[in-house]
Write an enzyme that holds these catalytic residues in place. Structure first.
Site, PDB file in Angstrom:
ATOM      1  CG  PHE A  11      31.493  51.021  26.587  1.00 51.68           C
ATOM      2  CD1 PHE A  11      30.319  50.969  27.323  1.00 51.68           C
ATOM      3  CD2 PHE A  11      32.702  50.843  27.254  1.00 51.68           C
ATOM      4  CE1 PHE A  11      30.341  50.759  28.697  1.00 51.68           C
ATOM      5  CE2 PHE A  11      32.739  50.626  28.623  1.00 51.68           C
ATOM      6  CZ  PHE A  11      31.557  50.580  29.348  1.00 51.68           C
TER       7      PHE A  11
ATOM      8  CB  ILE B 158      42.152  48.023  30.021  1.00 48.91           C
ATOM      9  CG1 ILE B 158      42.340  47.731  28.534  1.00 48.91           C
ATOM     10  CG2 ILE B 158      42.967  47.047  30.863  1.00 48.91           C
ATOM     11  CD1 ILE B 158      43.770  47.865  28.062  1.00 48.91           C
ATOM     12  CB  VAL B 159      38.206  46.540  34.285  1.00 54.01           C
ATOM     13  CG1 VAL B 159      37.810  46.770  35.749  1.00 54.01           C
ATOM     14  CG2 VAL B 159      37.054  46.919  33.367  1.00 54.01           C
TER      15      VAL B 159
ATOM     16  CB  CYS C  33      46.174  44.963  32.820  1.00 54.90           C
ATOM     17  SG  CYS C  33      47.544  44.260  31.856  1.00 54.90           S
TER      18      CYS C  33
ATOM     19  CB  ILE D  24      35.140  54.196  31.893  1.00 54.63           C
ATOM     20  CG1 ILE D  24      35.544  55.667  31.948  1.00 54.63           C
ATOM     21  CG2 ILE D  24      35.075  53.737  30.457  1.00 54.63           C
ATOM     22  CD1 ILE D  24      36.912  55.944  31.346  1.00 54.63           C
TER      23      ILE D  24
END
Length: 438
Positions: free
Chosen positions: A151, A159-160, A162, A225
C-alpha cells in the site's frame, strides 16, 4: 520475473540522481563524519581493516550456526540451485505457463502449511492481481513463498501468507525469503511491514525483526489489511540504507573490526592528539576533564556524592550543579570562542536588525545572539550551565522560527548548532536531561 534482475534494475535505473550538495551540507557531512558521538574515528577503523586483511586468524562469530546457514543459502543462490521470483496474476495481460505454474504450486504450498485457512480464501489471495508472490524455487520445485500486498500511499506492505516446506525449514530459506522481500519493497518507498501471526509463527517473525509493538498509527492501516481471529498483529520497521540480504555479512565484518579495535586498545596502542590551542587565546587554565583523550584513556572525574544526592532528590532538576562553578566561566568561554570562529557564525554574532529582517521582533519574542551571550558571560550572568545552554539554544531556534526550512539561514543554524553541541560534548558538558527539561 526474475527477482535478481528486478532488484538490480530498481537500484540502478529506478533511483533518482543524487542532487549536488551545497557548501553547508558538505560542512555538515564533514562534521558528522569526523565528530560523530560514540563512533570510532575513520583512521582507527581503517587500521583495523588492514590488520584483519593481513591476519590469517578468523575471529569467532557469536551465532556461527545462523551465519553458516545463511552463507550456504547465498552460495546456493549464486550457483542457481535456488532461485527467487516475484510473480503475480493479471487480468489485463495473459501470463505465461511458468508464472501460472509457480502460482499453482504456491497455492498448494499454502494449502498444506496453513490448514486452518479456508482454501477458497487462499486461492483468492494468491491469484488476486493486487497481490504479489515471492517464490523460492529449488531444483524446479517451489519450496517456499510469501504472498504480500503493498500500500504505497500508506507506506506499508502486508504479508498475507508465509510458508516453507517442512523438509526445508532448517536451511535458512525463511530468513532468506524475508530478506529478499525487504530488499524488494524498500526501493519502492515502503518502510514498514505488517502481518498477522498465529502463535506458532510469532517466534519466526521476531527473528526477522518484527515486534508486537505497532509504531504505525491505527488509521494508517485500519481498513486496508485483513484481520484474523486468533492471530497477533506484528510490525517491522525497515531502514532505507540497509541491504537486508547483505546484512548478516556486514554485521559479521563489523564484529571482526570491533574485536580488532578492542585488541589494539588492550595492547596499549597510542594515539597522538592535537595540542590545546585555547592558551594562545588568553586562557590561563582549563579543567582537567577538558583535556582531549583523557576520558578515553580511562580517567574518570571524582563525583561529589552530596551533590549527586541533591540532584537525585530533585528528580534531576539540579543536574547543572554537577559542574564546578569555579571552572564554568573558563569552559564556557572556550566553547563560545570556538563557535564564534566557525565560518557560519557571522550571521549570529550581532543582534538582528529589523531593516534586514522585517517584523523580526514580532515573530521572535526573545532575541539572542553570540555577542549578547559573550556580554552575559563576562558579567557573570551564567551561574549554571543550564542558563548558558538555554541562551545558545534560543539563538538557533529563533533563526529557524523566523526563516523557512528551505532557506540558507535555516540550514546555517542547523550546522552551527551541531558544531556547538560537538564542542560541548568534547568537554563533557552536554547533558541531554537539561535540554529535555528546557
Amino acid at each position: 520475473m526474475n527477482w535478481n534482475a528486478s532488484r538490480k534494475a530498481a537500484r540502478t535505473t529506478g533511483a533518482e540522481p543524487r542532487p549536488k550538495k551545497s557548501k553547508i551540507e558538505l560542512l555538515l557531512a564533514d562534521e558528522n563524519d569526523e565528530n560523530q558521538e560514540n563512533d570510532f574515528p575513520a583512521e582507527v577503523v581503517n587500521r583495523a581493516q588492514k590488520s584483519l586483511s593481513k591476519s590469517e586468524k578468523k575471529p569467532e562469530v557469536l551465532d556461527a550456526f545462523s551465519v553458516s546457514v545463511l552463507k550456504i543459502v547465498k552460495d546456493e543462490e549464486k550457483k542457481r540451485i535456488i532461485e527467487l521470483h516475484v510473480v503475480a496474476n493479471s487480468l489485463m495481460n495473459p501470463i505465461d505457463n511458468q508464472v501460472a505454474g509457480i502460482l499453482i504450486k504456491l497455492q498448494s504450498l499454502f494449502f498444506h502449511h496453513l490448514p486452518k485457512m479456508p482454501r477458497d480464501y487462499v486461492s483468492k489471495m494468491v491469484f488476486d492481481p493486487k497481490q504479489k508472490n515471492l517464490a523460492l524455487i529449488k531444483l524446479k520445485q517451489t519450496v517456499g513463498g510469501i504472498c504480500f500486498r503493498s500500500f504505497p500511499s500508506q507506506g506499508f506492505t502486508e504479508i498475507v501468507f508465509c510458508a516453507v516446506s517442512i523438509s526445508e525449514q532448517t536451511r535458512g530459506y525463511g530468513t532468506h525469503l524475508m530478506n529478499h522481500l525487504k530488499d524488494y519493497v524498500v526501493p519502492r518507498g515502503i518502510k514498514n511491514l505488517l502481518t498477522f501471526a498465529d502463535l506458532n509463527a510469532i517466534g519466526f517473525f521476531k527473528k526477522q525483526g518484527f515486534t508486537q509493538e505497532i509504531r504505525l498509527a491505527r488509521p494508517v492501516y485500519e481498513g486496508y489489511i485483513q484481520e484474523y481471529n486468533g492471530a497477533i498483529l506484528m510490525h517491522c520497521e525497515l531502514h532505507p540504507s540497509i541491504v537486508y540480504t547483505e546484512f548478516t555479512s556486514i554485521v559479521q565484518q563489523q564484529s571482526k573490526i570491533l574485536k580488532e579495535i578492542i585488541q589494539e586498545k588492550q595492547t596499549g596502542s597510542q594515539e597522538t592528539r592535537r595540542g590545546l590551542v585555547c592558551f594562545k587565546e588568553g586562557l590561563r587554565a582549563i579543567p582537567v576533564e577538558a583535556i582531549p583523550g583523557l576520558r578515553e584513556a580511562g580517567w574518570k572525574p571524582k563525583i561529589n556524592t552530596n551533590t549527586n544526592r541533591k540532584a537525585s532528590n530533585n528528580n534531576g532538576n539540579n543536574i547543572d550543579e554537577l559542574v564546578d562553578p569555579s571552572k564554568l566561566l573558563t569552559v564556557l568561554t572556550c566553547v563560545l570562542q570556538a563557535v564564534r570562529r566557525h565560518p557560519l557564525a557571522l550571521a549570529f554574532i550581532n543582534p538582528v536588525n529589523e531593516r534586514d529582517a522585517p517584523n523580526y521582533n514580532k515573530v521572535v519574542k526573545y532575541p539572542m545572539d553570540l555577542s549578547t551571550v559573550g556580554q552575559r558571560l563576562s558579567r557573570g550572568y551564567y551561574k549554571t550551565l543550564r542558563l548558558f545552554m538555554a541562551d545558545m539554544a534560543r539563538i538557533f531556534s529563533n533563526c529557524r522560527l523566523y526563516n523557512g526550512a528551505d532557506t540558507e539561514n535555516y540550514c546555517q543554524a542547523n550546522v552551527l548548532e551541531r558544531f556547538y553541541q560537538i564542542q560541548m560534548r568534547q568537554l563533557g558538558l552536554w547533558h541531554k536531561k537539561i535540554i529535555d527539561d528546557e
